[in-house]
Design a protein around this motif. Sequence first.
Motif, mmCIF file in Angstrom:
data_model
loop_
_atom_site.group_PDB
_atom_site.id
_atom_site.type_symbol
_atom_site.label_atom_id
_atom_site.label_comp_id
_atom_site.label_asym_id
_atom_site.label_seq_id
_atom_site.Cartn_x
_atom_site.Cartn_y
_atom_site.Cartn_z
ATOM 1 N N PRO A 63 1.730 -4.163 2.820
ATOM 2 C CA PRO A 63 1.033 -5.338 2.311
ATOM 3 C C PRO A 63 1.666 -6.624 2.847
ATOM 4 O O PRO A 63 2.883 -6.722 2.972
ATOM 5 C CB PRO A 63 1.232 -5.235 0.791
ATOM 6 C CG PRO A 63 1.583 -3.807 0.532
ATOM 7 C CD PRO A 63 2.284 -3.327 1.766
ATOM 8 N N GLN B 9 2.609 -10.234 2.178
ATOM 9 C CA GLN B 9 2.862 -11.145 1.064
ATOM 10 C C GLN B 9 3.241 -12.516 1.618
ATOM 11 O O GLN B 9 4.118 -12.623 2.489
ATOM 12 C CB GLN B 9 3.975 -10.608 0.178
ATOM 13 C CG GLN B 9 3.642 -9.271 -0.433
ATOM 14 C CD GLN B 9 4.844 -8.609 -1.076
ATOM 15 O OE1 GLN B 9 5.971 -8.983 -0.851
ATOM 16 N NE2 GLN B 9 4.572 -7.582 -1.874
ATOM 17 N N ARG C 261 4.925 -14.914 0.357
ATOM 18 C CA ARG C 261 6.311 -15.280 0.093
ATOM 19 C C ARG C 261 7.260 -14.738 1.172
ATOM 20 O O ARG C 261 8.168 -15.427 1.611
ATOM 21 C CB ARG C 261 6.728 -14.785 -1.286
ATOM 22 C CG ARG C 261 8.143 -15.218 -1.670
ATOM 23 C CD ARG C 261 8.479 -14.856 -3.076
ATOM 24 N NE ARG C 261 8.792 -13.433 -3.141
ATOM 25 C CZ ARG C 261 9.146 -12.813 -4.240
ATOM 26 N NH1 ARG C 261 9.199 -13.464 -5.382
ATOM 27 N NH2 ARG C 261 9.419 -11.524 -4.240
ATOM 28 N N ARG C 262 7.009 -13.519 1.627
ATOM 29 C CA ARG C 262 7.878 -12.932 2.662
ATOM 30 C C ARG C 262 7.764 -13.662 3.996
ATOM 31 O O ARG C 262 8.707 -13.693 4.761
ATOM 32 C CB ARG C 262 7.555 -11.460 2.868
ATOM 33 C CG ARG C 262 8.131 -10.584 1.812
ATOM 34 C CD ARG C 262 8.007 -9.144 2.225
ATOM 35 N NE ARG C 262 8.473 -8.277 1.167
ATOM 36 C CZ ARG C 262 8.355 -6.975 1.195
ATOM 37 N NH1 ARG C 262 7.778 -6.387 2.227
ATOM 38 N NH2 ARG C 262 8.801 -6.247 0.208
ATOM 39 N N HIS D 250 -6.640 -6.437 -0.378
ATOM 40 C CA HIS D 250 -5.578 -7.374 0.018
ATOM 41 C C HIS D 250 -5.286 -7.222 1.507
ATOM 42 O O HIS D 250 -5.654 -6.232 2.132
ATOM 43 C CB HIS D 250 -4.303 -7.122 -0.787
ATOM 44 C CG HIS D 250 -4.468 -7.326 -2.241
ATOM 45 N ND1 HIS D 250 -4.642 -8.565 -2.807
ATOM 46 C CD2 HIS D 250 -4.514 -6.446 -3.265
ATOM 47 C CE1 HIS D 250 -4.780 -8.442 -4.105
ATOM 48 N NE2 HIS D 250 -4.705 -7.156 -4.423
ATOM 49 N N TRP E 85 -3.044 -6.577 4.736
ATOM 50 C CA TRP E 85 -1.930 -5.751 5.183
ATOM 51 C C TRP E 85 -1.602 -6.111 6.617
ATOM 52 O O TRP E 85 -2.427 -6.687 7.329
ATOM 53 C CB TRP E 85 -2.308 -4.264 5.119
ATOM 54 C CG TRP E 85 -2.260 -3.683 3.739
ATOM 55 C CD1 TRP E 85 -2.915 -4.125 2.631
ATOM 56 C CD2 TRP E 85 -1.514 -2.543 3.321
ATOM 57 N NE1 TRP E 85 -2.624 -3.328 1.554
ATOM 58 C CE2 TRP E 85 -1.766 -2.356 1.956
ATOM 59 C CE3 TRP E 85 -0.669 -1.669 3.990
ATOM 60 C CZ2 TRP E 85 -1.191 -1.328 1.233
ATOM 61 C CZ3 TRP E 85 -0.102 -0.638 3.275
ATOM 62 C CH2 TRP E 85 -0.360 -0.474 1.902
ATOM 63 N N PHE F 194 -3.810 -12.606 0.355
ATOM 64 C CA PHE F 194 -2.507 -11.996 0.566
ATOM 65 C C PHE F 194 -2.262 -10.974 -0.536
ATOM 66 O O PHE F 194 -2.818 -11.068 -1.634
ATOM 67 C CB PHE F 194 -1.398 -13.052 0.490
ATOM 68 C CG PHE F 194 -1.280 -13.903 1.716
ATOM 69 C CD1 PHE F 194 -0.561 -13.467 2.822
ATOM 70 C CD2 PHE F 194 -1.874 -15.151 1.772
ATOM 71 C CE1 PHE F 194 -0.441 -14.250 3.947
ATOM 72 C CE2 PHE F 194 -1.763 -15.949 2.892
ATOM 73 C CZ PHE F 194 -1.046 -15.495 3.994
ATOM 74 N N ALA F 195 -1.418 -10.012 -0.256
ATOM 75 C CA ALA F 195 -1.034 -9.021 -1.264
ATOM 76 C C ALA F 195 -0.193 -9.715 -2.326
ATOM 77 O O ALA F 195 0.596 -10.610 -2.012
ATOM 78 C CB ALA F 195 -0.249 -7.892 -0.626
ATOM 79 N N PRO F 196 -0.356 -9.318 -3.574
ATOM 80 C CA PRO F 196 0.457 -9.933 -4.623
ATOM 81 C C PRO F 196 1.918 -9.536 -4.477
ATOM 82 O O PRO F 196 2.238 -8.472 -3.956
ATOM 83 C CB PRO F 196 -0.136 -9.372 -5.919
ATOM 84 C CG PRO F 196 -0.837 -8.115 -5.518
ATOM 85 C CD PRO F 196 -1.251 -8.297 -4.080
ATOM 86 N N THR F 197 2.777 -10.431 -4.903
ATOM 87 C CA THR F 197 4.204 -10.156 -4.885
ATOM 88 C C THR F 197 4.553 -9.421 -6.164
ATOM 89 O O THR F 197 4.305 -9.933 -7.259
ATOM 90 C CB THR F 197 5.003 -11.474 -4.806
ATOM 91 O OG1 THR F 197 4.569 -12.173 -3.643
ATOM 92 C CG2 THR F 197 6.480 -11.215 -4.717
#
Length: 186
Positions: free
Chosen positions: A40, A42, A44-45, A103, A105, A167-170
Amino acid sequence: MVDPATLATVHGGAIPGPLTVVAVVAGLAYVMWRRLQGEPLQARRLVVLPLIFSVLGVVNLTGAHGAHLGTESVAFLVAGAVISVVLGAARGATVELFAKGGHLWQRYRGVTVALWGALIAAKLALALATHLAGATGNTDLMLSLGLSLAGEAALVAPRALSSGVPFAPTPNALTVAGPGEPGPTR
């Protein structure tokens, strides 16, 4: 021919210690394996990892060598930074983005891994050139990694945002219930 023992003791720590190298190589191998499988994406990353590594690198450089960087060393440092960002951006252009489970990936391709190899080879060649030129304290593994990941994110993020897929959830280790919501169950 340069003696390998001489390279291992390059002035000012231009070559990182064995423990740092092992930790970074293990970390990169793990990240590459995960990203080759697909993981995924994210938001934040994309920001946090490059920032953490870059800050650690700047702290390493300024703490150990900041007062000792001559013009030649700064030139090699800038060259290394440019190489890291450019090859990171090239990697970012090769990352596959796709929707899965609603989401976004990401997945590395073979060419993405080859660009990691090109970065490592270029940084080793630069470290050797720096040593042969007599420059000191010109490079930091953490800074190189941070700048490279920032270059990758600089190309992945706009593509991700323009995809229209969220985006994928954190994942949070600690879930806090809002008003009127049930708390976590044990």
